[in-house]
Scaffold this active site. Structure first.
Site, PDB file in Angstrom:
ATOM      1  CB  ILE A  30      -5.904   0.986  10.780  1.00 58.11           C
ATOM      2  CG1 ILE A  30      -4.452   1.429  10.641  1.00 58.11           C
ATOM      3  CG2 ILE A  30      -6.014  -0.336  11.511  1.00 58.11           C
ATOM      4  CD1 ILE A  30      -3.791   1.773  11.959  1.00 58.11           C
ATOM      5  CG  ASN A  85       4.830   0.446   0.258  1.00 55.81           C
ATOM      6  OD1 ASN A  85       4.733   0.747  -0.915  1.00 55.81           O
ATOM      7  ND2 ASN A  85       3.859   0.650   1.124  1.00 55.81           N
ATOM      8  N   GLY A  91       7.738   4.141   1.377  1.00 53.95           N
ATOM      9  CA  GLY A  91       6.591   4.228   2.272  1.00 53.95           C
ATOM     10  C   GLY A  91       6.490   3.100   3.276  1.00 53.95           C
ATOM     11  CG  HIS A  98       2.695  -5.242   4.825  1.00 56.41           C
ATOM     12  ND1 HIS A  98       3.849  -4.772   5.435  1.00 56.41           N
ATOM     13  CD2 HIS A  98       1.977  -4.149   4.479  1.00 56.41           C
ATOM     14  CE1 HIS A  98       3.825  -3.448   5.450  1.00 56.41           C
ATOM     15  NE2 HIS A  98       2.702  -3.049   4.867  1.00 56.41           N
ATOM     16  CG  HIS A 100      -0.275  -2.159   0.938  1.00 54.51           C
ATOM     17  ND1 HIS A 100      -0.874  -1.372   1.893  1.00 54.51           N
ATOM     18  CD2 HIS A 100       1.041  -2.198   1.242  1.00 54.51           C
ATOM     19  CE1 HIS A 100       0.042  -0.949   2.740  1.00 54.51           C
ATOM     20  NE2 HIS A 100       1.229  -1.443   2.362  1.00 54.51           N
TER      21      HIS A 100
END
Length: 112
Positions: A30, A85, A91, A98, A100
Protein backbone atom coordinates in the site's frame (compact mmCIF):
# COMPACT_ATOMS: atom_id res chain seq x y z
CA UNK A 1 -5.42 -12.08 17.71
CA UNK A 2 -4.94 -12.23 13.93
CA UNK A 3 -2.17 -10.29 12.23
CA UNK A 4 -2.98 -7.75 9.53
CA UNK A 5 -1.78 -10.23 6.91
CA UNK A 6 -3.98 -13.04 8.27
CA UNK A 7 -6.97 -10.70 7.99
CA UNK A 8 -6.03 -9.92 4.39
CA UNK A 9 -5.64 -13.63 3.54
CA UNK A 10 -9.03 -14.30 5.18
CA UNK A 11 -10.56 -11.48 3.09
CA UNK A 12 -11.48 -9.51 6.23
CA UNK A 13 -9.45 -6.54 4.95
CA UNK A 14 -9.42 -5.72 1.23
CA UNK A 15 -6.16 -5.79 -0.67
CA UNK A 16 -5.00 -6.18 -4.25
CA UNK A 17 -4.08 -9.86 -4.40
CA UNK A 18 -1.71 -10.70 -7.25
CA UNK A 19 -1.02 -14.35 -6.40
CA UNK A 20 -2.35 -17.04 -4.07
CA UNK A 21 -1.78 -20.72 -3.44
CA UNK A 22 -2.15 -23.04 -0.47
CA UNK A 23 1.08 -21.75 1.16
CA UNK A 24 1.10 -18.02 0.54
CA UNK A 25 -0.60 -14.91 -0.71
CA UNK A 26 1.02 -12.00 -2.57
CA UNK A 27 -0.37 -8.47 -2.47
CA UNK A 28 0.52 -5.04 -3.77
CA UNK A 29 2.19 -2.95 -1.06
CA UNK A 30 0.00 0.00 0.00
CA UNK A 31 3.07 2.27 0.21
CA UNK A 32 5.18 1.17 -2.77
CA UNK A 33 8.87 2.01 -2.76
CA UNK A 34 9.36 1.03 -6.41
CA UNK A 35 7.12 0.60 -9.47
CA UNK A 36 6.79 -3.06 -8.48
CA UNK A 37 6.43 -3.57 -4.73
CA UNK A 38 4.70 -6.81 -3.85
CA UNK A 39 4.57 -8.55 -0.47
CA UNK A 40 4.75 -12.35 -0.50
CA UNK A 41 3.25 -13.61 2.75
CA UNK A 42 2.99 -17.12 4.17
CA UNK A 43 -0.53 -18.02 5.26
CA UNK A 44 0.87 -19.71 8.35
CA UNK A 45 2.26 -17.10 10.71
CA UNK A 46 6.00 -17.05 11.21
CA UNK A 47 6.48 -13.92 13.35
CA UNK A 48 9.89 -13.03 11.88
CA UNK A 49 12.90 -14.66 10.28
CA UNK A 50 14.67 -15.03 13.62
CA UNK A 51 11.70 -17.12 14.85
CA UNK A 52 11.83 -19.50 11.86
CA UNK A 53 12.76 -23.11 12.50
CA UNK A 54 13.99 -25.98 10.35
CA UNK A 55 10.36 -26.95 9.79
CA UNK A 56 9.81 -23.58 8.08
CA UNK A 57 12.49 -24.17 5.42
CA UNK A 58 10.02 -25.35 2.77
CA UNK A 59 7.77 -22.35 3.31
CA UNK A 60 10.67 -19.90 3.21
CA UNK A 61 11.97 -21.42 -0.03
CA UNK A 62 8.48 -21.33 -1.52
CA UNK A 63 8.16 -17.59 -0.78
CA UNK A 64 11.34 -16.90 -2.74
CA UNK A 65 10.27 -19.08 -5.67
CA UNK A 66 6.93 -17.23 -5.79
CA UNK A 67 8.74 -13.87 -5.67
CA UNK A 68 10.81 -14.98 -8.67
CA UNK A 69 7.69 -16.04 -10.59
CA UNK A 70 6.00 -12.71 -9.94
CA UNK A 71 9.17 -10.86 -11.00
CA UNK A 72 9.20 -12.81 -14.27
CA UNK A 73 5.49 -12.11 -14.86
CA UNK A 74 6.16 -8.41 -14.29
CA UNK A 75 9.02 -8.39 -16.80
CA UNK A 76 11.73 -7.54 -14.27
CA UNK A 77 14.46 -9.06 -16.45
CA UNK A 78 16.85 -6.22 -15.57
CA UNK A 79 16.78 -7.23 -11.93
CA UNK A 80 14.79 -7.05 -8.74
CA UNK A 81 15.37 -7.15 -5.01
CA UNK A 82 13.87 -9.28 -2.26
CA UNK A 83 13.91 -8.01 1.32
CA UNK A 84 12.87 -9.56 4.63
CA UNK A 85 12.84 -7.12 7.54
CA UNK A 86 13.51 -8.74 10.93
CA UNK A 87 12.79 -6.68 14.03
CA UNK A 88 11.93 -3.02 14.60
CA UNK A 89 15.45 -1.75 13.85
CA UNK A 90 15.16 -3.28 10.37
CA UNK A 91 11.79 -1.63 9.70
CA UNK A 92 9.53 -4.55 10.62
CA UNK A 93 6.05 -3.17 11.32
CA UNK A 94 3.90 -6.32 11.15
CA UNK A 95 4.92 -9.37 13.24
CA UNK A 96 4.26 -11.78 10.36
CA UNK A 97 7.23 -12.61 8.14
CA UNK A 98 6.89 -11.46 4.54
CA UNK A 99 9.12 -10.97 1.53
CA UNK A 100 9.19 -7.59 -0.21
CA UNK A 101 9.67 -7.89 -3.98
CA UNK A 102 10.95 -4.59 -5.39
CA UNK A 103 11.74 -3.73 -8.99
CA UNK A 104 10.96 -1.67 -12.02
CA UNK A 105 13.65 0.94 -11.34
CA UNK A 106 17.37 0.99 -10.57
CA UNK A 107 17.81 0.17 -6.90
CA UNK A 108 20.74 1.74 -5.03
CA UNK A 109 23.20 0.09 -2.71
CA UNK A 110 23.54 0.12 0.19
CA UNK A 111 19.81 0.15 0.94
CA UNK A 112 18.24 2.20 3.73
Amino acid sequence: MKTLFQKIADREIPSKIVYEDDVCIAIEDISPQAPTHVLVIPKRVIPRLSAATESDAGTLGHLLVVAGKIAAERGLSGGFRTVINCGPDAGETVPHLHVHLLGGRKLGWPPG
